[in-house]
Structures are given as C-alpha cells and as structure tokens.
Write an enzyme that holds these catalytic residues in place. Sequence first.
Site, PDB file in Angstrom:
ATOM      1  N   ASP A  61       0.952  -1.199   0.095  1.00 51.24           N
ATOM      2  CA  ASP A  61      -0.105  -0.014  -0.111  1.00 51.24           C
ATOM      3  C   ASP A  61       0.982   1.319  -0.073  1.00 51.24           C
ATOM      4  OD1 ASP A  61      -1.670   2.168   0.584  1.00 51.24           O
ATOM      5  OD2 ASP A  61      -2.719   1.398   2.143  1.00 51.24           O
ATOM      6  N   SER A 139      -2.705  13.904 -13.823  1.00 52.92           N
ATOM      7  CA  SER A 139      -4.399  13.924 -14.235  1.00 52.92           C
ATOM      8  C   SER A 139      -4.252  15.318 -14.888  1.00 52.92           C
ATOM      9  CB  SER A 139      -5.204  13.471 -13.373  1.00 52.92           C
ATOM     10  OG  SER A 139      -6.504  13.998 -13.550  1.00 52.92           O
ATOM     11  N   TYR A 152      -9.171  14.626  -5.236  1.00 48.77           N
ATOM     12  CA  TYR A 152      -8.442  13.951  -6.343  1.00 48.77           C
ATOM     13  C   TYR A 152      -7.697  15.085  -7.072  1.00 48.77           C
ATOM     14  CZ  TYR A 152      -7.481  11.579 -10.391  1.00 48.77           C
ATOM     15  OH  TYR A 152      -6.731  11.148 -11.488  1.00 48.77           O
ATOM     16  N   ALA A 154      -6.636  18.111  -5.646  1.00 44.43           N
ATOM     17  CA  ALA A 154      -5.880  18.516  -4.823  1.00 44.43           C
ATOM     18  C   ALA A 154      -4.358  17.683  -4.889  1.00 44.43           C
ATOM     19  CB  ALA A 154      -6.355  18.749  -3.350  1.00 44.43           C
ATOM     20  N   SER A 155      -4.621  16.231  -4.757  1.00 43.52           N
ATOM     21  CA  SER A 155      -3.488  15.543  -4.725  1.00 43.52           C
ATOM     22  C   SER A 155      -2.707  15.571  -6.100  1.00 43.52           C
ATOM     23  CB  SER A 155      -4.127  14.009  -4.584  1.00 43.52           C
ATOM     24  OG  SER A 155      -4.923  13.638  -5.548  1.00 43.52           O
ATOM     25  N   LYS A 156      -3.596  15.800  -7.232  1.00 42.27           N
ATOM     26  CA  LYS A 156      -2.735  15.681  -8.585  1.00 42.27           C
ATOM     27  C   LYS A 156      -2.076  17.122  -8.777  1.00 42.27           C
ATOM     28  CE  LYS A 156      -3.524  11.558  -9.793  1.00 42.27           C
ATOM     29  NZ  LYS A 156      -2.358  10.427  -9.623  1.00 42.27           N
TER      30      LYS A 156
END
Length: 268
Positions: A61, A139, A152, A154-156
């Site tokens: 993980d 992305s 999502y 924010a993470s990208k």
Amino acid sequence: MSVFQNKIVVITGGSDGIGKALVDAFLSLGAKVATCGRNYDKLYQLQAAHPGKPLVIHAADVSKEQECALFIEKVIKNFSTIDILINNAGVSMRALLQDVELDALRKVMDINFWGTVYCTKFALPYITANKGTIVGVSSIAGFRGLPGRSGYSASKFAVNGWLEAIRTELLDSGVNVMWVCPGFTASNIRIAALNSKGESHGETPMDEGKMMTSEACAQHIITSIEKRKRTLVLTATGKRTVFMNKFFPSLADKLTRNYFYKNGELVK
C-alpha cells in the site's frame, strides 16, 4: 534492439489499468520490471501471464512509508538498481465537499501524493546514479480542479508541483523528471473511486468505451520517457481543457460545471 532492453523499470499500481499496460509493454521491450499493488491475487495473475519474464511483484500500500521502503528494498535485492520509476498508483474520488468525510480526502492524498513522495525518495539514489527517469502519472485534474473530485484534484496539483520542484533540483544531475496527465482513460479508476465515506463506488458514471485505452496511454508514456519529455498531456479533450483553463479560466469554470452537472446535480 529496444532502448529499454535490460533496463530496470519500477511501476507502482501495476495490477490494473495503465499500470498493468505499462508492465506488459515494458516486458515486451526487454526491460526488467518490478511492480506493486494492494491486491496480491491480481499481482499473481499478472506474473502468471508472463512466465519466465523478469517480473518482480510485491504487495504494498503506497500510502504507507514502510511498505514503500520494503518494496524498493525488494527491487534492489532482485535487480541491484533502478533506471526508471513510474509512480502510477492512485485512487480517485467522487463526492461533494459538503458530503465527504475528511478521512476520505486524507486517504486520496496519502495514496496519490505521499505514495509518489515515498517511492521516489527511496529510489532516488539509484536513479541518480544511472541518470534515469522519474515519472508521475498525474491527471488533467492536476491542471483543472474538477467538481466532486476536490481531494483528487488537490492530490494531483500537489504531485505536479512537487515533481516540478524536484525536476528543478535535479536539472544538473542527468535525471529526467516527467509528469503525465492523461485525459479520461478506460480503466478501473472510476469504479474504485472513493465515495463520501472513503469506500469504493463500485461503478462508473462515464462511458468507458469512448475513452483512450490503457494500452494506448501506456504507449504514449513509453515514447515520452524515451524522448525524456518534461510533461505529457493526453487526449484532445485534455489538451483543450488545459488550454481553456490557462487562457479563459472563467469560461472553463462554466464549461466544466455544465459537463459534470445536470439539473443542478453532479452526474459524472
């Protein structure tokens, strides 16, 4: 002979979608590949599909630092070094901010951002020694925030910014750092996307049959690695979205809203 012959390629999230397509493609090009994923059964099936090929699998993980460290240790134990690292493991989400539990947002960030950080940090000495390549599969949501995908996006955005920073740090080292931003690509990412409680939706609201295939996406990524590109933005819609958001952001807001909403409700 392929330029990837006998190169050591490490791919996170290689049991499905783009990651699996990358594993298949690199093995066919003569590379030695190591991949990880959370589902050992899928990894075992992947290995069984490539009998006799130099493929190392490891259940991990990537949101957990120690599991990333153990994965890279296993790669080095088997192959001694690393030429290319592709940070592909990721998870999406589909929930409005007013409904989402904060733990779901943390989970997305831990996998998409911290998973990239952990694996890159542990692999960096070997990649630097070989003047190799670091890739982040990001992305279009890393250029344009998407409704229902706040965590999502924010993470990208974080992945893109972090990779740009380390690319600048490594400019004189011979290491190439690249971030790949596919548009909508046919894979399981929307099926596995987290809902407001941080659980998989188990279904997709999109027509997967009209999207770029994972195999086509993988080929674009491999070509860009060979050319040592800085960024790769895929699909006509993806390129148009990045262009519109850069030069006509207010219009992009309205067009994005119209695409994802119908009668005031998020439908995609």
